[in-house]
Design an enzyme around this catalytic site. Structure first.
Site, PDB file in Angstrom:
ATOM      1  N   ASP A 117      21.095 -22.706   3.568  1.00 35.76           N
ATOM      2  CA  ASP A 117      21.689 -22.865   2.307  1.00 35.76           C
ATOM      3  C   ASP A 117      20.831 -22.453   1.363  1.00 35.76           C
ATOM      4  O   ASP A 117      19.636 -22.328   1.812  1.00 35.76           O
ATOM      5  CB  ASP A 117      22.183 -24.333   2.426  1.00 35.76           C
ATOM      6  CG  ASP A 117      22.896 -24.774   1.037  1.00 35.76           C
ATOM      7  OD1 ASP A 117      23.653 -23.774   0.523  1.00 35.76           O
ATOM      8  OD2 ASP A 117      22.594 -25.794   0.500  1.00 35.76           O
ATOM      9  N   ASP A 119      20.765 -23.728  -2.751  1.00 36.38           N
ATOM     10  CA  ASP A 119      20.420 -24.858  -3.516  1.00 36.38           C
ATOM     11  C   ASP A 119      19.844 -26.029  -2.815  1.00 36.38           C
ATOM     12  O   ASP A 119      21.018 -26.635  -1.931  1.00 36.38           O
ATOM     13  CB  ASP A 119      21.481 -25.225  -4.522  1.00 36.38           C
ATOM     14  CG  ASP A 119      21.809 -23.856  -5.487  1.00 36.38           C
ATOM     15  OD1 ASP A 119      21.156 -24.121  -6.454  1.00 36.38           O
ATOM     16  OD2 ASP A 119      22.738 -22.969  -5.098  1.00 36.38           O
ATOM     17  N   ASP A 310      22.016 -29.142   2.740  1.00 41.12           N
ATOM     18  CA  ASP A 310      21.755 -30.119   2.096  1.00 41.12           C
ATOM     19  C   ASP A 310      23.093 -30.775   1.764  1.00 41.12           C
ATOM     20  O   ASP A 310      23.018 -31.760   1.021  1.00 41.12           O
ATOM     21  CB  ASP A 310      21.132 -30.005   0.942  1.00 41.12           C
ATOM     22  CG  ASP A 310      21.489 -29.646  -0.146  1.00 41.12           C
ATOM     23  OD1 ASP A 310      21.783 -28.283  -0.253  1.00 41.12           O
ATOM     24  OD2 ASP A 310      21.411 -30.123  -1.397  1.00 41.12           O
TER      25      ASP A 310
END
Length: 372
Positions: A117, A119, A310
């Site tokens: 991922d 961000d 996240d």
């Protein structure tokens, strides 16, 4: 660091094989199997119903914000309810750094494929999404990983925007939650198949609709200071990180008033962001499966996918790996969360550490192999 004017290259697209289970129902974003039995708050809704009460939306918006006082308190209560410093959650989802040797033993003799991922994983979460730059050190770490293993960035960002941040032509990119996928500009050297390459954009018919909604949201929300509306090509994002909490209810009502005109779109939620997406059965988990098949690893028992993320949207990918019984997910979080990930890391700096160690292990293995 100044913003770079980098344009995504015309990438060589990856092969499009038939996807297994493409017609099956998309995996639930919340998972549930990953942390069953643990007292972790579940106020955050992964899919917000247009018919629901606005305060339900606001409660969900509050719960999506770990830095918010209520969410932090809830996380503290949940952590305390577990088992002190060495909580049951940590036992269930141990540090990928502390158990690095265990991970490498499991992957021995298998082909690792990395999914990352952006961000909150490769870059810190910041107030302005346009300023979510990754560090040069992180870029070097990702570049080195890509030299050792097939590596993909899987993000909710639009593809050209995330490429502007990452600036590595040798990666695979899946933007807009996997609805816009391209292969490395240098060609898919890791791919095992010779299938004709095509672009894969499963939601292309929704482009005009997303553009309409994006423009409508710009107009509708402009009276609320701090709102950032972002066009991520196949989805639109409404960031409320810089919005006064007292205005969240008004913002939720404005977003709802726009969305009710578009029954073919749905609203999901991430960390201080509302996301408008097509109602097709496609998510980061489907993107992961598509990339594995495109690389020729669809039915390969020796493949070992590792997904690091996240956000709630990454749970779809974690669940796919858990269901396949191959590889594992790593959740990046400082707080206990319900997750289908097997391991955890606390922040991007630990992700970079993990990537460095993975590269060192791979290089060491190759040296040992060459001496035998």
């Amino acid at each position: 660091m100044t913003k770079q004017n980098v344009v995504a290259p015309e990438a060589v697209a990856i092969p499009y094989p038939p996807l297994r289970g493409a017609s099956s129902t998309a995996a639930s974003g919340s998972g549930g199997g990953g942390a069953a039995g643990y007292p972790i708050p579940r106020k955050l809704l992964t899919k917000l119903e247009l018919g629901g009460a606005t305060n339900g939306w606001v409660e969900s918006m509050l719960a999506s914000s770990p830095t918010h006082a209520k969410a932090s308190a809830a996380a503290a209560v949940a952590a305390a309810a577990l088992d002190g410093n060495t909580s049951s959650w940590t036992v269930k989802h141990p540090s990928a750094l502390e158990l690095f040797d265990e991970i490498t033993r499991m992957s021995k003799g298998k082909r690792i494929v990395m999914f990352l991922d952006y961000d909150g994983t490769l870059s810190p979460i910041v107030d302005d999404p346009d300023l979510a730059f990754m560090s040069d050190a992180m870029r070097t770490a990702v570049r080195n990983v890509a030299r050792c293993f097939p590596t993909a960035i899987v993000t909710g960002r639009r593809l050209d925007k995330v490429y502007e941040f990452v600036r590595l032509a040798e990666l695979y990119y899946a933007g807009s939650h996997g609805m816009d996928i391209k292969g490395p500009v240098k060609g898919p050297r890791h791919a095992k198949t010779k299938t004709k390459a095509v672009l894969f954009q499963p939601a292309s018919e929704f482009l005009p609709m997303i553009n309409e909604v994006y423009k409508a949201l710009l107009v509708k929300t402009r009276s609320i200071p701090g709102v950032k509306v972002e066009n991520n090509k196949f989805c639109a994002s409404v960031h409320f990180r810089c919005v006064d909490e007292k205005r969240w209810s008004a913002l939720a009502e404005q977003v709802r008033s726009v969305l009710k005109e578009y029954p073919k779109l749905r609203l999901t939620q991430g960390r201080k962001v509302l996301e408008i997406r097509p109602t097709i059965k496609w998510d980061k988990g489907k993107a992961l499966e598509f990339l594995l098949e495109s690389l020729g690893f669809a039915d390969n028992e020796e493949v070992f996918p590792v997904y690091i993320g996240d956000d709630r949207t990454d749970e779809d990918a974690f669940k796919v790996l858990r269901d396949r019984g191959q590889g594992f997910g790593i959740l990046v979080s400082k707080y206990p969360k319900e997750t289908n990930a097997s391991y955890s890391l606390q922040e991007p700096s630990e992700v970079m550490n993990f990537l460095h160690r993975l590269v060192e292990w791979k290089r060491s293995s190759l040296k040992h192999h060459s001496r035998v």
